[in-house]
Motif scaffolding. Structure first.
Motif, PDB file in Angstrom:
ATOM      1  N   ALA A 206      -2.747   0.799  60.023  1.00  0.00           N
ATOM      2  CA  ALA A 206      -4.168   1.125  60.169  1.00  0.00           C
ATOM      3  C   ALA A 206      -4.873   0.097  61.057  1.00  0.00           C
ATOM      4  CB  ALA A 206      -4.838   1.193  58.793  1.00  0.00           C
ATOM      5  N   TRP A 207      -4.532  -1.179  60.865  1.00  0.00           N
ATOM      6  CA  TRP A 207      -5.114  -2.263  61.686  1.00  0.00           C
ATOM      7  C   TRP A 207      -4.719  -2.091  63.150  1.00  0.00           C
ATOM      8  CZ3 TRP A 207      -2.913  -6.146  64.700  1.00  0.00           C
ATOM      9  CH2 TRP A 207      -3.782  -7.165  65.113  1.00  0.00           C
ATOM     10  N   ARG A 208      -3.446  -1.806  63.388  1.00  0.00           N
ATOM     11  CA  ARG A 208      -2.955  -1.648  64.774  1.00  0.00           C
ATOM     12  C   ARG A 208      -3.662  -0.493  65.468  1.00  0.00           C
ATOM     13  NH1 ARG A 208       3.408  -3.141  63.659  1.00  0.00           N
ATOM     14  NH2 ARG A 208       3.171  -5.337  64.230  1.00  0.00           N
ATOM     15  N   LYS A 209      -3.824   0.604  64.750  1.00  0.00           N
ATOM     16  CA  LYS A 209      -4.507   1.771  65.315  1.00  0.00           C
ATOM     17  C   LYS A 209      -5.955   1.430  65.655  1.00  0.00           C
ATOM     18  CE  LYS A 209      -4.830   6.172  66.418  1.00  0.00           C
ATOM     19  NZ  LYS A 209      -4.647   7.314  65.528  1.00  0.00           N
ATOM     20  N   ARG A 210      -6.622   0.710  64.720  1.00  0.00           N
ATOM     21  CA  ARG A 210      -8.027   0.328  64.941  1.00  0.00           C
ATOM     22  C   ARG A 210      -8.141  -0.592  66.159  1.00  0.00           C
ATOM     23  NH1 ARG A 210     -10.929  -3.671  62.713  1.00  0.00           N
ATOM     24  NH2 ARG A 210      -9.455  -4.097  61.029  1.00  0.00           N
ATOM     25  N   MET A 211      -7.232  -1.567  66.271  1.00  0.00           N
ATOM     26  CA  MET A 211      -7.255  -2.511  67.390  1.00  0.00           C
ATOM     27  C   MET A 211      -6.955  -1.803  68.715  1.00  0.00           C
ATOM     28  SD  MET A 211      -8.240  -5.270  66.050  1.00  0.00           S
ATOM     29  CE  MET A 211      -7.936  -6.664  67.124  1.00  0.00           C
ATOM     30  N   ALA A 212      -6.039  -0.826  68.687  1.00  0.00           N
ATOM     31  CA  ALA A 212      -5.705  -0.064  69.899  1.00  0.00           C
ATOM     32  C   ALA A 212      -6.929   0.719  70.373  1.00  0.00           C
ATOM     33  CB  ALA A 212      -4.533   0.879  69.629  1.00  0.00           C
ATOM     34  N   LEU A 213      -7.611   1.359  69.437  1.00  0.00           N
ATOM     35  CA  LEU A 213      -8.829   2.108  69.774  1.00  0.00           C
ATOM     36  C   LEU A 213      -9.894   1.170  70.337  1.00  0.00           C
ATOM     37  CD1 LEU A 213      -9.036   4.582  66.774  1.00  0.00           C
ATOM     38  CD2 LEU A 213      -9.221   5.239  69.184  1.00  0.00           C
ATOM     39  N   GLU A 214     -10.042   0.009  69.661  1.00  0.00           N
ATOM     40  CA  GLU A 214     -11.026  -0.997  70.059  1.00  0.00           C
ATOM     41  C   GLU A 214     -10.753  -1.506  71.488  1.00  0.00           C
ATOM     42  OE1 GLU A 214     -13.904  -3.903  70.150  1.00  0.00           O
ATOM     43  OE2 GLU A 214     -13.710  -2.077  68.921  1.00  0.00           O
ATOM     44  N   ALA A 215      -9.468  -1.857  71.776  1.00  0.00           N
ATOM     45  CA  ALA A 215      -9.088  -2.360  73.108  1.00  0.00           C
ATOM     46  C   ALA A 215      -9.338  -1.282  74.170  1.00  0.00           C
ATOM     47  CB  ALA A 215      -7.617  -2.772  73.120  1.00  0.00           C
ATOM     48  N   THR A 216      -9.031  -0.036  73.823  1.00  0.00           N
ATOM     49  CA  THR A 216      -9.208   1.059  74.783  1.00  0.00           C
ATOM     50  C   THR A 216     -10.687   1.281  75.078  1.00  0.00           C
ATOM     51  OG1 THR A 216      -7.227   2.074  73.816  1.00  0.00           O
ATOM     52  CG2 THR A 216      -8.511   3.418  75.335  1.00  0.00           C
ATOM     53  N   ARG A 217     -11.503   1.232  74.029  1.00  0.00           N
ATOM     54  CA  ARG A 217     -12.954   1.422  74.210  1.00  0.00           C
ATOM     55  C   ARG A 217     -13.533   0.333  75.127  1.00  0.00           C
ATOM     56  NH1 ARG A 217     -17.376  -0.523  72.552  1.00  0.00           N
ATOM     57  NH2 ARG A 217     -16.419  -1.955  71.078  1.00  0.00           N
ATOM     58  N   ARG A 218     -13.034  -0.897  74.929  1.00  0.00           N
ATOM     59  CA  ARG A 218     -13.564  -2.040  75.673  1.00  0.00           C
ATOM     60  C   ARG A 218     -13.042  -2.092  77.119  1.00  0.00           C
ATOM     61  NH1 ARG A 218     -11.628  -7.050  74.902  1.00  0.00           N
ATOM     62  NH2 ARG A 218     -10.467  -6.304  73.111  1.00  0.00           N
ATOM     63  N   LYS A 219     -11.711  -1.868  77.284  1.00  0.00           N
ATOM     64  CA  LYS A 219     -11.111  -2.104  78.605  1.00  0.00           C
ATOM     65  C   LYS A 219     -10.953  -0.837  79.445  1.00  0.00           C
ATOM     66  CE  LYS A 219      -8.137  -5.694  76.614  1.00  0.00           C
ATOM     67  NZ  LYS A 219      -6.752  -6.177  76.516  1.00  0.00           N
ATOM     68  N   ARG A 220     -10.701   0.307  78.793  1.00  0.00           N
ATOM     69  CA  ARG A 220     -10.443   1.557  79.527  1.00  0.00           C
ATOM     70  C   ARG A 220     -11.109   2.749  78.837  1.00  0.00           C
ATOM     71  NH1 ARG A 220      -6.073   2.130  82.818  1.00  0.00           N
ATOM     72  NH2 ARG A 220      -7.103   4.103  83.252  1.00  0.00           N
ATOM     73  N   PRO A 221     -12.454   2.753  78.801  1.00  0.00           N
ATOM     74  CA  PRO A 221     -13.154   3.858  78.131  1.00  0.00           C
ATOM     75  C   PRO A 221     -12.799   5.226  78.715  1.00  0.00           C
ATOM     76  CG  PRO A 221     -14.673   2.471  79.390  1.00  0.00           C
ATOM     77  CD  PRO A 221     -13.373   1.755  79.334  1.00  0.00           C
ATOM     78  N   ASP A 222     -12.390   5.251  79.977  1.00  0.00           N
ATOM     79  CA  ASP A 222     -11.994   6.526  80.608  1.00  0.00           C
ATOM     80  C   ASP A 222     -10.814   7.163  79.879  1.00  0.00           C
ATOM     81  OD1 ASP A 222     -10.661   4.169  81.713  1.00  0.00           O
ATOM     82  OD2 ASP A 222      -9.590   5.575  83.019  1.00  0.00           O
ATOM     83  N   LEU A 223      -9.892   6.339  79.367  1.00  0.00           N
ATOM     84  CA  LEU A 223      -8.735   6.864  78.627  1.00  0.00           C
ATOM     85  C   LEU A 223      -9.169   7.469  77.297  1.00  0.00           C
ATOM     86  CD1 LEU A 223      -5.975   4.114  79.043  1.00  0.00           C
ATOM     87  CD2 LEU A 223      -6.220   6.254  80.309  1.00  0.00           C
TER      88      LEU A 223
END
Ligand code: 4G4
Length: 231
Positions: A206-223
Protein backbone atom coordinates in the motif's frame (compact mmCIF):
# COMPACT_ATOMS: atom_id res chain seq x y z
CA UNK A 1 15.48 -13.49 -30.13
CA UNK A 2 17.69 -12.33 -33.00
CA UNK A 3 18.54 -8.64 -33.38
CA UNK A 4 20.25 -7.39 -36.54
CA UNK A 5 21.75 -3.91 -36.70
CA UNK A 6 22.10 -2.32 -40.13
CA UNK A 7 24.90 0.18 -39.53
CA UNK A 8 27.95 1.75 -41.13
CA UNK A 9 29.41 2.12 -37.60
CA UNK A 10 29.34 -1.37 -36.01
CA UNK A 11 32.23 -0.36 -33.72
CA UNK A 12 29.84 1.97 -31.88
CA UNK A 13 28.03 -1.05 -30.45
CA UNK A 14 30.60 -2.10 -27.83
CA UNK A 15 28.22 -1.09 -24.99
CA UNK A 16 25.61 -3.73 -25.91
CA UNK A 17 28.17 -6.49 -25.32
CA UNK A 18 28.51 -5.57 -21.62
CA UNK A 19 26.44 -5.78 -18.44
CA UNK A 20 23.12 -7.63 -18.35
CA UNK A 21 22.78 -7.65 -22.14
CA UNK A 22 26.33 -9.05 -22.45
CA UNK A 23 25.30 -11.86 -20.09
CA UNK A 24 22.16 -12.51 -22.18
CA UNK A 25 24.38 -12.82 -25.29
CA UNK A 26 26.75 -15.25 -23.53
CA UNK A 27 23.81 -17.34 -22.35
CA UNK A 28 22.38 -17.46 -25.89
CA UNK A 29 19.12 -15.74 -24.91
CA UNK A 30 19.66 -13.21 -27.67
CA UNK A 31 21.74 -13.24 -30.85
CA UNK A 32 23.13 -10.02 -32.34
CA UNK A 33 24.44 -9.57 -35.89
CA UNK A 34 25.74 -6.62 -37.86
CA UNK A 35 25.19 -5.81 -41.54
CA UNK A 36 27.26 -2.95 -42.91
CA UNK A 37 25.76 -1.13 -45.92
CA UNK A 38 29.36 -0.39 -47.00
CA UNK A 39 29.75 -4.08 -47.80
CA UNK A 40 26.92 -3.71 -50.32
CA UNK A 41 28.10 -0.44 -51.91
CA UNK A 42 29.01 -0.56 -55.63
CA UNK A 43 31.23 2.50 -55.17
CA UNK A 44 35.05 2.03 -55.42
CA UNK A 45 35.37 3.83 -52.06
CA UNK A 46 32.46 1.87 -50.55
CA UNK A 47 30.51 5.11 -50.22
CA UNK A 48 26.96 4.78 -48.76
CA UNK A 49 25.98 8.48 -48.87
CA UNK A 50 25.55 11.07 -51.60
CA UNK A 51 24.52 14.68 -52.22
CA UNK A 52 20.79 15.51 -52.41
CA UNK A 53 18.74 15.92 -55.57
CA UNK A 54 17.38 19.45 -55.67
CA UNK A 55 20.38 20.83 -53.81
CA UNK A 56 20.59 21.82 -50.13
CA UNK A 57 23.28 21.18 -47.59
CA UNK A 58 24.11 17.69 -46.33
CA UNK A 59 24.44 14.12 -47.55
CA UNK A 60 21.77 11.43 -47.68
CA UNK A 61 22.20 7.68 -47.29
CA UNK A 62 21.70 5.96 -50.64
CA UNK A 63 18.88 3.40 -50.81
CA UNK A 64 20.50 0.43 -52.64
CA UNK A 65 23.19 -0.52 -50.05
CA UNK A 66 20.61 -0.20 -47.24
CA UNK A 67 18.09 -2.35 -49.10
CA UNK A 68 20.68 -5.03 -49.84
CA UNK A 69 21.88 -5.05 -46.22
CA UNK A 70 18.29 -5.64 -45.05
CA UNK A 71 17.88 -8.40 -47.66
CA UNK A 72 21.05 -10.07 -46.35
CA UNK A 73 19.67 -9.92 -42.79
CA UNK A 74 16.44 -11.50 -44.07
CA UNK A 75 18.00 -14.19 -46.26
CA UNK A 76 16.67 -17.63 -45.46
CA UNK A 77 13.82 -16.22 -43.36
CA UNK A 78 10.15 -16.91 -44.04
CA UNK A 79 8.41 -13.80 -45.45
CA UNK A 80 6.99 -11.47 -42.82
CA UNK A 81 8.82 -13.17 -39.96
CA UNK A 82 10.62 -10.06 -38.77
CA UNK A 83 10.01 -6.47 -37.79
CA UNK A 84 11.96 -3.90 -39.76
CA UNK A 85 12.54 -0.71 -37.81
CA UNK A 86 14.12 2.56 -38.90
CA UNK A 87 15.31 4.69 -36.01
CA UNK A 88 14.27 8.19 -36.96
CA UNK A 89 13.25 11.53 -35.43
CA UNK A 90 10.11 11.16 -37.61
CA UNK A 91 9.10 7.95 -35.82
CA UNK A 92 6.54 7.20 -33.14
CA UNK A 93 8.16 7.84 -29.75
CA UNK A 94 9.09 4.60 -27.97
CA UNK A 95 7.29 3.69 -24.76
CA UNK A 96 7.22 0.67 -22.44
CA UNK A 97 4.09 -0.83 -24.02
CA UNK A 98 5.79 -0.78 -27.41
CA UNK A 99 9.00 -2.30 -25.99
CA UNK A 100 6.87 -5.12 -24.53
CA UNK A 101 5.26 -5.69 -27.91
CA UNK A 102 8.64 -5.77 -29.72
CA UNK A 103 9.92 -8.31 -27.16
CA UNK A 104 7.35 -10.79 -28.56
CA UNK A 105 9.04 -10.80 -31.98
CA UNK A 106 11.66 -13.44 -32.87
CA UNK A 107 13.67 -11.22 -35.24
CA UNK A 108 14.18 -7.46 -35.11
CA UNK A 109 16.08 -5.58 -37.82
CA UNK A 110 17.15 -2.13 -36.67
CA UNK A 111 18.28 0.28 -39.38
CA UNK A 112 20.61 3.14 -38.38
CA UNK A 113 20.52 6.21 -40.62
CA UNK A 114 23.16 8.92 -40.78
CA UNK A 115 23.92 12.33 -42.28
CA UNK A 116 20.64 14.07 -43.22
CA UNK A 117 18.75 10.79 -43.21
CA UNK A 118 17.95 8.08 -45.74
CA UNK A 119 16.67 8.17 -49.33
CA UNK A 120 12.84 8.13 -49.17
CA UNK A 121 12.73 5.19 -51.62
CA UNK A 122 14.19 2.93 -48.89
CA UNK A 123 11.10 3.77 -46.80
CA UNK A 124 8.69 3.48 -49.76
CA UNK A 125 10.03 0.08 -50.82
CA UNK A 126 10.64 -1.68 -47.48
CA UNK A 127 8.06 0.22 -45.39
CA UNK A 128 9.92 0.00 -42.08
CA UNK A 129 8.20 0.98 -38.87
CA UNK A 130 9.73 4.29 -37.81
CA UNK A 131 10.63 4.58 -34.14
CA UNK A 132 12.06 7.60 -32.31
CA UNK A 133 13.52 7.61 -28.80
CA UNK A 134 12.44 11.22 -28.21
CA UNK A 135 11.90 14.57 -29.86
CA UNK A 136 15.52 15.48 -30.55
CA UNK A 137 17.99 14.96 -33.39
CA UNK A 138 21.16 12.87 -33.16
CA UNK A 139 24.00 12.38 -35.64
CA UNK A 140 22.96 8.78 -36.28
CA UNK A 141 20.47 6.05 -35.42
CA UNK A 142 23.05 3.90 -33.58
CA UNK A 143 22.37 5.18 -30.07
CA UNK A 144 18.57 4.94 -30.55
CA UNK A 145 19.01 1.39 -31.91
CA UNK A 146 20.97 0.43 -28.77
CA UNK A 147 18.27 2.03 -26.62
CA UNK A 148 15.53 0.02 -28.35
CA UNK A 149 17.60 -3.19 -28.14
CA UNK A 150 18.26 -2.69 -24.42
CA UNK A 151 14.61 -1.92 -23.61
CA UNK A 152 13.55 -5.08 -25.47
CA UNK A 153 16.29 -7.50 -24.33
CA UNK A 154 15.68 -6.89 -20.63
CA UNK A 155 12.08 -8.03 -21.13
CA UNK A 156 13.07 -11.41 -22.61
CA UNK A 157 12.50 -14.46 -20.39
CA UNK A 158 15.43 -15.21 -18.03
CA UNK A 159 17.44 -12.05 -18.88
CA UNK A 160 16.69 -9.96 -15.78
CA UNK A 161 16.11 -11.64 -12.39
CA UNK A 162 12.67 -13.05 -13.11
CA UNK A 163 9.68 -11.56 -14.90
CA UNK A 164 8.23 -10.19 -11.64
CA UNK A 165 11.32 -7.97 -11.33
CA UNK A 166 10.71 -6.21 -14.68
CA UNK A 167 6.93 -6.36 -14.31
CA UNK A 168 6.92 -4.17 -11.22
CA UNK A 169 9.42 -1.64 -12.62
CA UNK A 170 8.82 2.00 -13.27
CA UNK A 171 6.41 2.51 -16.17
CA UNK A 172 4.63 -0.76 -15.59
CA UNK A 173 1.00 0.01 -14.97
CA UNK A 174 1.88 3.47 -16.33
CA UNK A 175 3.17 4.88 -13.03
CA UNK A 176 6.66 5.93 -11.98
CA UNK A 177 8.55 3.69 -9.59
CA UNK A 178 8.32 4.07 -5.81
CA UNK A 179 11.48 4.98 -3.81
CA UNK A 180 13.81 2.02 -3.17
CA UNK A 181 16.31 1.41 -0.35
CA UNK A 182 19.15 -0.97 0.43
CA UNK A 183 21.74 -1.31 3.22
CA UNK A 184 23.00 0.46 5.24
CA UNK A 185 19.89 1.25 7.25
CA UNK A 186 21.14 4.77 8.06
CA UNK A 187 22.94 7.00 5.53
CA UNK A 188 24.18 10.33 6.93
CA UNK A 189 21.36 10.26 9.50
CA UNK A 190 18.70 9.42 6.91
CA UNK A 191 16.76 6.30 7.93
CA UNK A 192 15.00 3.78 5.73
CA UNK A 193 11.22 4.41 5.98
CA UNK A 194 9.93 2.44 8.99
CA UNK A 195 7.16 0.70 7.04
CA UNK A 196 9.76 -1.20 4.92
CA UNK A 197 11.18 -2.76 8.10
CA UNK A 198 7.75 -3.73 9.45
CA UNK A 199 7.49 -7.09 7.68
CA UNK A 200 3.82 -6.28 6.96
CA UNK A 201 3.61 -7.01 3.23
CA UNK A 202 0.11 -5.60 2.74
CA UNK A 203 1.17 -2.35 4.41
CA UNK A 204 4.39 -2.24 2.35
CA UNK A 205 2.46 -2.77 -0.90
CA UNK A 206 0.00 0.00 0.00
CA UNK A 207 2.88 2.37 0.85
CA UNK A 208 4.68 1.60 -2.43
CA UNK A 209 1.52 2.24 -4.44
CA UNK A 210 0.92 5.54 -2.60
CA UNK A 211 4.54 6.66 -3.16
CA UNK A 212 4.37 5.68 -6.87
CA UNK A 213 1.20 7.75 -7.31
CA UNK A 214 2.78 10.62 -5.36
CA UNK A 215 6.02 10.57 -7.47
CA UNK A 216 3.98 10.43 -10.69
CA UNK A 217 1.77 13.35 -9.64
CA UNK A 218 4.84 15.43 -8.78
CA UNK A 219 7.24 14.53 -11.62
CA UNK A 220 5.05 13.33 -14.53
CA UNK A 221 1.43 14.48 -14.11
CA UNK A 222 0.90 13.77 -17.83
CA UNK A 223 1.25 10.02 -17.10
CA UNK A 224 -1.33 10.24 -14.33
CA UNK A 225 -3.97 11.58 -16.73
CA UNK A 226 -3.52 8.51 -18.94
CA UNK A 227 -3.42 6.18 -15.89
CA UNK A 228 -6.78 7.54 -14.69
CA UNK A 229 -8.24 6.76 -18.12
CA UNK A 230 -7.01 3.20 -17.74
CA UNK A 231 -4.62 3.00 -20.71
C1 4G4 B 1 16.80 8.88 -39.96
C2 4G4 B 1 16.50 10.09 -40.52
C3 4G4 B 1 16.82 8.88 -34.44
C4 4G4 B 1 17.82 8.78 -39.00
C5 4G4 B 1 17.20 11.21 -40.15
C6 4G4 B 1 17.78 9.06 -35.44
C7 4G4 B 1 17.33 11.06 -33.61
C8 4G4 B 1 16.58 9.88 -33.52
C9 4G4 B 1 18.56 9.90 -38.64
C10 4G4 B 1 18.24 11.13 -39.23
C11 4G4 B 1 18.48 10.27 -35.48
C12 4G4 B 1 15.56 9.71 -32.43
C13 4G4 B 1 20.34 12.40 -39.12
C14 4G4 B 1 18.23 13.49 -38.55
C15 4G4 B 1 19.65 9.76 -37.61
N1 4G4 B 1 18.22 11.23 -34.55
N2 4G4 B 1 15.08 10.80 -31.84
N3 4G4 B 1 19.42 10.57 -36.43
N4 4G4 B 1 18.95 12.30 -38.89
O1 4G4 B 1 15.20 8.60 -32.12
Amino acid sequence: MRIDFITTFPEMFAPVQTSIVGKALERGLVEIRFFNPRDFSKDPHRKTDDTQYGGSEGLVMAAPPLIEAVEAARSGNPAGGDRLILLSPQGKVLNQAQAKELAQCAHLILVCGHYKGVDERFIDLLQPEEISIGDFVLTGGELPAMVVADAVIRLLPNVVGGYASVEEDSHYEGLLDCPRYTRPRVVRELEVPQVLLSGNHAKIEAWRKRMALEATRRKRPDLLDRYAQGS
